[in-house]
Motif scaffolding. Structure first.
Motif, PDB file in Angstrom:
ATOM      1  N   LEU A  93       0.847  -1.260  -0.009  1.00  0.00           N
ATOM      2  CA  LEU A  93       0.122   0.187   0.163  1.00  0.00           C
ATOM      3  C   LEU A  93       0.948   1.187   0.039  1.00  0.00           C
ATOM      4  O   LEU A  93       2.015   1.308   0.838  1.00  0.00           O
ATOM      5  N   PHE A  94       0.729   2.160  -1.047  1.00  0.00           N
ATOM      6  CA  PHE A  94       1.341   3.422  -1.100  1.00  0.00           C
ATOM      7  C   PHE A  94       0.482   4.473  -0.911  1.00  0.00           C
ATOM      8  O   PHE A  94      -0.643   4.420  -1.079  1.00  0.00           O
ATOM      9  N   MET A  95       1.029   5.425  -0.316  1.00  0.00           N
ATOM     10  CA  MET A  95       0.081   7.098  -0.021  1.00  0.00           C
ATOM     11  C   MET A  95       1.001   8.104  -0.507  1.00  0.00           C
ATOM     12  O   MET A  95       2.150   8.145  -0.388  1.00  0.00           O
ATOM     13  N   LYS A  96       0.332   9.012  -1.275  1.00  0.00           N
ATOM     14  CA  LYS A  96       0.967  10.259  -1.749  1.00  0.00           C
ATOM     15  C   LYS A  96       0.020  11.597  -1.712  1.00  0.00           C
ATOM     16  O   LYS A  96      -0.991  11.462  -1.803  1.00  0.00           O
ATOM     17  N   ALA A  97       0.677  12.550  -1.046  1.00  0.00           N
ATOM     18  CA  ALA A  97       0.099  13.695  -0.663  1.00  0.00           C
ATOM     19  C   ALA A  97       1.038  14.851  -0.595  1.00  0.00           C
ATOM     20  O   ALA A  97       2.285  14.950  -0.803  1.00  0.00           O
ATOM     21  N   GLY A  98       0.340  16.159  -0.674  1.00  0.00           N
ATOM     22  CA  GLY A  98       1.224  17.079  -0.574  1.00  0.00           C
ATOM     23  C   GLY A  98       1.462  17.692   0.980  1.00  0.00           C
ATOM     24  O   GLY A  98       1.401  17.064   1.881  1.00  0.00           O
ATOM     25  N   ALA A  99       2.546  18.341   0.788  1.00  0.00           N
ATOM     26  CA  ALA A  99       3.207  18.944   2.266  1.00  0.00           C
ATOM     27  C   ALA A  99       2.148  19.562   3.272  1.00  0.00           C
ATOM     28  O   ALA A  99       2.252  19.082   4.667  1.00  0.00           O
ATOM     29  N   ASP A 100       0.968  20.088   2.761  1.00  0.00           N
ATOM     30  CA  ASP A 100       0.039  20.442   3.760  1.00  0.00           C
ATOM     31  C   ASP A 100      -0.675  19.249   4.368  1.00  0.00           C
ATOM     32  O   ASP A 100      -1.040  19.383   5.481  1.00  0.00           O
ATOM     33  N   TRP A 151       0.869  16.274   5.008  1.00  0.00           N
ATOM     34  CA  TRP A 151       1.976  15.533   6.009  1.00  0.00           C
ATOM     35  C   TRP A 151       2.268  16.686   7.350  1.00  0.00           C
ATOM     36  O   TRP A 151       2.756  16.249   8.334  1.00  0.00           O
ATOM     37  N   ASP A 152       1.988  18.009   7.237  1.00  0.00           N
ATOM     38  CA  ASP A 152       2.388  18.841   8.116  1.00  0.00           C
ATOM     39  C   ASP A 152       1.407  18.645   9.428  1.00  0.00           C
ATOM     40  O   ASP A 152       0.355  19.090   9.389  1.00  0.00           O
ATOM     41  N   HIS A 153       1.964  18.072  10.236  1.00  0.00           N
ATOM     42  CA  HIS A 153       1.119  17.880  11.374  1.00  0.00           C
ATOM     43  C   HIS A 153       1.201  18.624  12.645  1.00  0.00           C
ATOM     44  O   HIS A 153       0.870  18.393  13.876  1.00  0.00           O
ATOM     45  N   GLU A 154       1.698  19.825  12.415  1.00  0.00           N
ATOM     46  CA  GLU A 154       2.092  20.734  13.627  1.00  0.00           C
ATOM     47  C   GLU A 154       0.607  21.135  14.112  1.00  0.00           C
ATOM     48  O   GLU A 154      -0.520  21.463  13.278  1.00  0.00           O
ATOM     49  N   ALA A 214       7.429  16.752   6.457  1.00  0.00           N
ATOM     50  CA  ALA A 214       6.351  17.176   5.284  1.00  0.00           C
ATOM     51  C   ALA A 214       7.249  17.493   3.987  1.00  0.00           C
ATOM     52  O   ALA A 214       6.834  17.052   2.894  1.00  0.00           O
ATOM     53  N   GLY A 215       7.978  17.838   4.150  1.00  0.00           N
ATOM     54  CA  GLY A 215       9.061  18.416   2.974  1.00  0.00           C
ATOM     55  C   GLY A 215       9.860  17.148   2.350  1.00  0.00           C
ATOM     56  O   GLY A 215       9.728  16.755   1.068  1.00  0.00           O
ATOM     57  N   LYS A 216      10.289  16.069   3.212  1.00  0.00           N
ATOM     58  CA  LYS A 216      10.481  14.827   2.443  1.00  0.00           C
ATOM     59  C   LYS A 216       9.498  13.897   1.700  1.00  0.00           C
ATOM     60  O   LYS A 216       9.700  13.258   0.952  1.00  0.00           O
ATOM     61  N   LEU A 217       8.323  14.075   2.369  1.00  0.00           N
ATOM     62  CA  LEU A 217       7.289  13.209   1.732  1.00  0.00           C
ATOM     63  C   LEU A 217       6.192  13.812   0.735  1.00  0.00           C
ATOM     64  O   LEU A 217       5.724  13.026   0.115  1.00  0.00           O
ATOM     65  N   GLU A 218       6.453  15.273   0.576  1.00  0.00           N
ATOM     66  CA  GLU A 218       5.548  15.563  -0.199  1.00  0.00           C
ATOM     67  C   GLU A 218       5.837  15.063  -1.737  1.00  0.00           C
ATOM     68  O   GLU A 218       6.943  15.035  -2.303  1.00  0.00           O
ATOM     69  N   ASP A 219       4.353  14.807  -2.099  1.00  0.00           N
ATOM     70  CA  ASP A 219       4.326  14.276  -3.558  1.00  0.00           C
ATOM     71  C   ASP A 219       5.044  13.181  -3.982  1.00  0.00           C
ATOM     72  O   ASP A 219       5.462  13.041  -5.073  1.00  0.00           O
ATOM     73  N   LYS A 220       5.644  12.544  -3.038  1.00  0.00           N
ATOM     74  CA  LYS A 220       6.178  11.019  -3.192  1.00  0.00           C
ATOM     75  C   LYS A 220       5.639   9.940  -2.638  1.00  0.00           C
ATOM     76  O   LYS A 220       4.473  10.150  -1.987  1.00  0.00           O
ATOM     77  N   TYR A 221       5.327   8.852  -3.344  1.00  0.00           N
ATOM     78  CA  TYR A 221       4.628   7.608  -2.959  1.00  0.00           C
ATOM     79  C   TYR A 221       5.328   6.904  -1.585  1.00  0.00           C
ATOM     80  O   TYR A 221       6.432   6.753  -1.715  1.00  0.00           O
TER      81      TYR A 221
END
Length: 259
Positions: A111-118, A120-123, A138-145
């Motif tokens: 299972l893969f998930m892709k999302a923008g920085a907003d 992943w930003d869990h602040e 957030a920066g590392k995961l942005e728009d990556k699977y």
């Protein structure tokens, strides 16, 4: 002038009378012809009981190899907008909730998930910066699977969005005594409606009258969303993302603003 024998004259009078009757009826919607059969040219399920129609729709959905599911589902007070293509060995598509969207891709158990920085930003509100060890995630995961570990608490929840059988089993149920509703069209296809309760308070299911009696549209009970079901049995490719598109987070995914 030709003289007709009595029997011939009688036949002529009957024919003339019949002609006058039919002419009068034709002027008022041509009632000399038989009423059209509403099930002519259909798969015939419109003649069945509401319970039988729902049963055939469920059976057809269960046998199908693939489906495109789109619409809104409300669960536990939370609204999800879904646009998923599903088949037996996986699925792909997008989920939107609370204004944030993410994509899912599942191939068998991966299972893969892709999302923008907003996303992943869990602040948290009032926090000066993200809490370690997720700082900078957030920066590392942005728009990556991002591969979701199968022991992550959210794995089962996210996988459920990509599982055809799980989604259909959870969505297709109607509540209350079933009744037959009206006929309409969904996506240009003639349908018969089955309702939960006479007024549809337990949900409404539109079933195809053409070809296989697939469910084409569901209005869930209690205003819990409307879902459309299309492209039944139309196969599609599921391809794993390339290494340059993928991040292996390693442990549990960071908490998100949607978590």
């Amino acid at each position: 002038m030709t003289a007709f024998p009595p029997a011939a004259r009688a036949r002529l009078r009957r024919a003339a009378l019949l002609g006058l009757v039919c002419a009068g009826l034709t002027a008022s919607l041509t009632a000399c012809a038989e009423e059209p059969d509403p099930d002519q040219g259909t798969n015939g399920v419109g003649k069945l009981s509401a319970t039988a129609i729902e049963g055939k729709a469920r059976a057809a959905a269960g046998r199908a190899e693939a489906v495109h599911l789109s619409g809104t589902v409300v669960s536990k007070g939370r609204s999800y907008k879904l646009n998923m293509r599903l088949k037996e060995d996986g699925g792909t598509g997008s989920v939107t909730s609370k204004g944030s969207a993410f994509e899912l891709l599942r191939i068998d158990d991966e299972l893969f998930m892709k999302a923008g920085a907003d996303f992943w930003d869990h602040e948290e509100a009032g926090s000066a910066e993200p809490t370690d060890p997720d700082k900078g995630a957030a920066g590392k995961l942005e728009d990556k699977y991002v591969k979701v570990p199968d022991d992550d608490p959210v794995y089962d929840q996210l996988r459920g969005f990509t599982d055809k059988d799980v989604l259909l089993d959870g969505l297709l149920g109607l509540h209350g005594k079933l009744a037959k509703g009206g006929r309409a069209t969904v996506g240009g296809v003639r349908t018969i409606e089955v309702t939960g309760g006479a007024s549809g308070e337990g949900g409404r299911l539109a079933v195809s009258l053409m070809g296989t009696p697939y469910p084409l549209k569901l209005e869930r009970a209690g205003g819990a969303g409307v879902v459309r079901l299309a492209e039944w049995d139309e196969d599609f490719a599921l391809e794993a993302p390339g290494k340059d598109e993928t991040v292996d987070y390693g442990g549990q995914l960071p908490k998100t603003s949607n978590g």
